[in-house]
Design an enzyme around this catalytic site. Structure first.
Site, PDB file in Angstrom:
ATOM      1  N   GLU A  63     -31.119 -22.920 -49.250  1.00  0.00           N
ATOM      2  CA  GLU A  63     -29.960 -22.695 -48.387  1.00  0.00           C
ATOM      3  C   GLU A  63     -30.155 -23.201 -46.965  1.00  0.00           C
ATOM      4  O   GLU A  63     -29.195 -23.641 -46.317  1.00  0.00           O
ATOM      5  CB  GLU A  63     -29.618 -21.190 -48.360  1.00  0.00           C
ATOM      6  CG  GLU A  63     -28.976 -20.679 -49.640  1.00  0.00           C
ATOM      7  CD  GLU A  63     -29.972 -20.251 -50.701  1.00  0.00           C
ATOM      8  OE1 GLU A  63     -29.554 -19.654 -51.706  1.00  0.00           O
ATOM      9  OE2 GLU A  63     -31.189 -20.505 -50.509  1.00  0.00           O
ATOM     10  N   ALA A  75     -24.522 -21.635 -55.627  1.00  0.00           N
ATOM     11  CA  ALA A  75     -23.130 -21.269 -55.359  1.00  0.00           C
ATOM     12  C   ALA A  75     -22.325 -22.554 -55.175  1.00  0.00           C
ATOM     13  O   ALA A  75     -22.878 -23.621 -54.909  1.00  0.00           O
ATOM     14  CB  ALA A  75     -23.040 -20.393 -54.113  1.00  0.00           C
ATOM     15  N   GLU A 126     -31.037 -16.470 -57.425  1.00  0.00           N
ATOM     16  CA  GLU A 126     -30.715 -15.084 -57.111  1.00  0.00           C
ATOM     17  C   GLU A 126     -30.157 -14.351 -58.329  1.00  0.00           C
ATOM     18  O   GLU A 126     -30.412 -13.152 -58.516  1.00  0.00           O
ATOM     19  CB  GLU A 126     -29.719 -15.048 -55.945  1.00  0.00           C
ATOM     20  CG  GLU A 126     -30.362 -15.498 -54.631  1.00  0.00           C
ATOM     21  CD  GLU A 126     -29.349 -15.778 -53.541  1.00  0.00           C
ATOM     22  OE1 GLU A 126     -29.443 -15.139 -52.476  1.00  0.00           O
ATOM     23  OE2 GLU A 126     -28.469 -16.641 -53.737  1.00  0.00           O
ATOM     24  N   GLY A 140     -27.974 -19.584 -55.453  1.00  0.00           N
ATOM     25  CA  GLY A 140     -27.368 -18.456 -56.154  1.00  0.00           C
ATOM     26  C   GLY A 140     -27.826 -18.329 -57.589  1.00  0.00           C
ATOM     27  O   GLY A 140     -27.824 -17.229 -58.149  1.00  0.00           O
TER      28      GLY A 140
END
Length: 257
Positions: free
Chosen positions: A134, A66, A114, A111
């Site tokens: 993270e 992200a 994911e 991300g």
């Protein structure tokens, strides 16, 4: 957005989506998530869709994660909304009625990992790097990683990756079941073309039914799941596709789906 961050290329019902923010290693920001959800909403309504392939622009990165610069100053409420947008978008990808495949090149972190997990399966180039780092930033995976990762590779290995933040190479990703295949970077494009032909040559109704049986059955007890399979198996006999497929087999020719 003056230029879409999602490149869409289609051939005979096989759609390839490329996340294109190469200067940011294809990091996921709000613009990417909004556009990706818009594209997916259009795709899920199509009866002629056969499969969706998703990748990142360039050879360095699938999706590096992200966008940290966008997230850094968010309040808890803003962070929840940002993550909810990603969760909703990835759920739309996960529940597409056709097979979805992540073509992973380079960094597949946070991300990005994911996003790959929201696809039905993943194929990686030998330069791919995976991880859920993270915790190194003082947060946890927020785009579905703590839930889809243990379902893909088991809880012990998922806790390992999510609490250490360590990165793994394509070889280890294959060993633990995070990806289905690993190949040289130079062969990834050719594999994507061959995969598109393979899926596109199969019966579209039966491909959709197979995915539905597996996805929906995983959340049911075995007897209910077997009843679902039985119903979908019977459904395949309701149209011309099964007749053509079995007739072609008996007549020793290629089916025309």
């Amino acid at each position: 957005m003056s230029e879409s961050p999602i490149e869409v290329v289609e051939n005979a019902g096989i759609v390839r989506l490329t996340i294109s923010r190469p200067k940011a290693l294809n990091a996921l920001n709000s613009d990417v998530l909004i556009e990706l959800e818009r594209v997916l909403a259009e795709l899920e309504a199509r009866d002629d869709l056969r499969a969706v392939l998703i990748t990142g622009a360039g050879e360095k990165s699938f999706v590096a994660g992200a966008d940290i610069a966008e997230m850094r100053d968010k309040t808890p409420e803003e962070a929840r909304d940002f993550a909810r947008k990603a969760l909703d978008t990835f759920k739309r990808l996960e529940t597409l009625p056709v097979p979805t495949v992540a073509l992973v090149n380079g960094f597949c972190l946070g991300g990005g990992c994911e996003l790959a997990l929201a696809c039905d399966w993943a194929v990686a180039s030998d330069n791919a790097i995976f991880g859920q780092p993270e915790v190194l930033l003082g947060v946890i995976p927020g785009f579905g990683g703590t839930q889809r990762l243990p379902r893909r590779i088991g809880p012990a290995m998922a806790i390992d990756l999510c609490t250490t933040g360590r990165k793994i190479d394509a070889k280890e990703a294959l060993r633990i079941g995070l990806v289905n295949r690993v190949m040289p970077q130079a062969e990834l494009e050719a594999y994507a073309d061959e995969l598109a032909k393979q899926i596109g040559g199969n019966g579209p109704r039966s491909v959709r039914a197979a995915k539905q049986a597996i996805h929906d059955g995983m959340d049911q007890d075995l007897d209910s799941a077997l009843a679902l399979e039985n119903a979908l198996f019977a459904f395949c006999f309701a149209g011309d596709e099964q007749t053509e497929g079995m007739s072609a087999f008996v007549e020793k020719r290629k089916p025309n789906f």
